[in-house]
Design a protein around this motif. Structure first.
Motif, PDB file in Angstrom:
ATOM      1  N   ILE A 176       0.848  -1.189   0.000  1.00  0.00           N
ATOM      2  CA  ILE A 176       0.000   0.000   0.000  1.00  0.00           C
ATOM      3  C   ILE A 176       0.888   1.245   0.000  1.00  0.00           C
ATOM      4  CG2 ILE A 176      -1.720   1.344   1.272  1.00  0.00           C
ATOM      5  CD1 ILE A 176      -2.726  -1.284   2.468  1.00  0.00           C
ATOM      6  N   VAL A 177       0.606   2.156  -0.939  1.00  0.00           N
ATOM      7  CA  VAL A 177       1.224   3.474  -0.955  1.00  0.00           C
ATOM      8  C   VAL A 177       0.130   4.472  -0.602  1.00  0.00           C
ATOM      9  CG1 VAL A 177       2.457   5.190  -2.333  1.00  0.00           C
ATOM     10  CG2 VAL A 177       2.858   2.751  -2.736  1.00  0.00           C
ATOM     11  N   THR A 178       0.350   5.308   0.390  1.00  0.00           N
ATOM     12  CA  THR A 178      -0.701   6.216   0.845  1.00  0.00           C
ATOM     13  C   THR A 178      -0.982   7.307  -0.184  1.00  0.00           C
ATOM     14  OG1 THR A 178       0.797   7.726   1.993  1.00  0.00           O
ATOM     15  CG2 THR A 178      -0.026   5.814   3.241  1.00  0.00           C
ATOM     16  N   ASN A 179      -2.167   7.890  -0.055  1.00  0.00           N
ATOM     17  CA  ASN A 179      -2.556   8.968  -0.957  1.00  0.00           C
ATOM     18  C   ASN A 179      -1.634  10.176  -0.801  1.00  0.00           C
ATOM     19  OD1 ASN A 179      -4.598  11.534  -1.480  1.00  0.00           O
ATOM     20  ND2 ASN A 179      -4.982   9.787  -2.840  1.00  0.00           N
ATOM     21  N   ASP A 180      -1.177  10.426   0.428  1.00  0.00           N
ATOM     22  CA  ASP A 180      -0.246  11.538   0.650  1.00  0.00           C
ATOM     23  C   ASP A 180       1.042  11.334  -0.137  1.00  0.00           C
ATOM     24  OD1 ASP A 180      -1.952  12.914   2.298  1.00  0.00           O
ATOM     25  OD2 ASP A 180      -1.089  12.136   4.161  1.00  0.00           O
ATOM     26  N   SER A 181       1.547  10.097  -0.156  1.00  0.00           N
ATOM     27  CA  SER A 181       2.769   9.811  -0.908  1.00  0.00           C
ATOM     28  C   SER A 181       2.547   9.988  -2.408  1.00  0.00           C
ATOM     29  CB  SER A 181       3.264   8.398  -0.610  1.00  0.00           C
ATOM     30  OG  SER A 181       3.693   8.286   0.736  1.00  0.00           O
TER      31      SER A 181
END
Length: 278
Positions: A176-181
């Motif tokens: 999972i890559v966060t939306n912020d990243s």
């Protein structure tokens, strides 16, 4: 001394034929004290009484239920209604558990086969907008490691509950890559390891991936080093088509080391929740 006759006893060969077993099988039960022939002559000949036919009927059938020899030996010497019911009920519980495990394994196999078939038919390097169902994901925080061994240990820790479960789990690992990243274009900043689980599993650290509309792309020859390129394609597509990326990005390896020797053959799917900009 007990006298034998052809009308009161069976020879070992006769007795064995009644149950379609070998004489060696009879000797095996004799050695363990489960069924000792009533007569054993000095020349080694053995003779079984007529009543021992019924005893061996019990023994041979309790062995079919997988009862240990010591338990069978005890029961045939102490037969009673309550103990027999206890034996049957215990085996029933054991078999029900086995059936449940078998059914779980069949369901997992069906899931795996369906995924493999889907990979064979997959259209790669094309971007789609698709509705995806709700999923429960067991997650573990991902920390970039300085050595490959430490990275494998981190994966192993995440996988440990699935590996040690007695059932065959559909425990393919994802990321999972966060939306912020994503907003910061930090596409290599993996935040979590994740594994899809049943909603009934009692795993710790579980998140729910929403049932909604996702922007997706699947890529062939896609190992970790190529993830950023695929994520950038989704970001560019969303920008051109007035789509807002509103959730985390999920990375799922549809084909990995289970079905290929080479990371170059990996197939990876990227999905991120979207909404139309107003």
């Amino acid at each position: 001394m007990i006298e034998k006759t052809s009308t009161t006893h069976f020879s070992a060969g006769e007795f064995a034929r009644l149950f379609n077993v070998s004489k060696q099988t009879l000797f095996y039960y004799e050695r363990h004290g489960v069924l000792v022939p009533e007569i054993r002559e000095e020349n080694g000949y053995r003779y079984y009484s007529l009543s021992q036919y019924y005893i061996f009927d019990i023994i041979i059938n309790l062995r079919k239920l997988g009862l240990p020899l010591k338990d069978i030996a005890y029961y045939v010497k102490n037969r009673n209604l309550d103990d027999l019911m206890h034996i049957f009920n215990d085996k029933k519980t054991e078999y029900e558990k086995q059936l449940s495990l078998i059914q779980t394994n069949i369901e997992t196999i069906n899931t795996r086969v369906a995924r493999l078939q889907a990979v064979k038919e997959l259209q790669c390097d094309l971007i789609f907008v698709e509705r995806q169902p709700e999923e429960h994901l067991a997650i573990t925080p991902f920390i970039r490691q300085e050595t490959l061994k430490k990275s494998v240990l981190q994966v192993a820790k995440h996988n440990y509950p699935f590996i040690t479960d007695e059932s065959f789990k559909d425990s393919l690992i994802g990321y999972i890559v966060t939306n912020d990243s994503i907003k910061k274009k930090a596409y290599k900043d993996i935040k979590y390891l994740c594994t899809k689980i049943s909603s009934h599993d009692n795993s710790e650290n579980v998140i729910v991936k929403e049932s909604c509309t996702y922007l997706t792309i699947s890529a062939l020859h896609c190992f970790h080093t190529e993830y950023s390129e695929q994520i950038a394609k989704l970001v560019d597509y969303a920008k051109v088509n007035n789509l807002q990326l509103t959730g985390n990005l999920y990375i799922e390896q549809l084909r990995n080391y289970w079905s290929t020797n080479s990371p170059n053959d990996y197939v990876t799917k990227f999905s991120i929740k979207i909404a139309i900009k107003k």
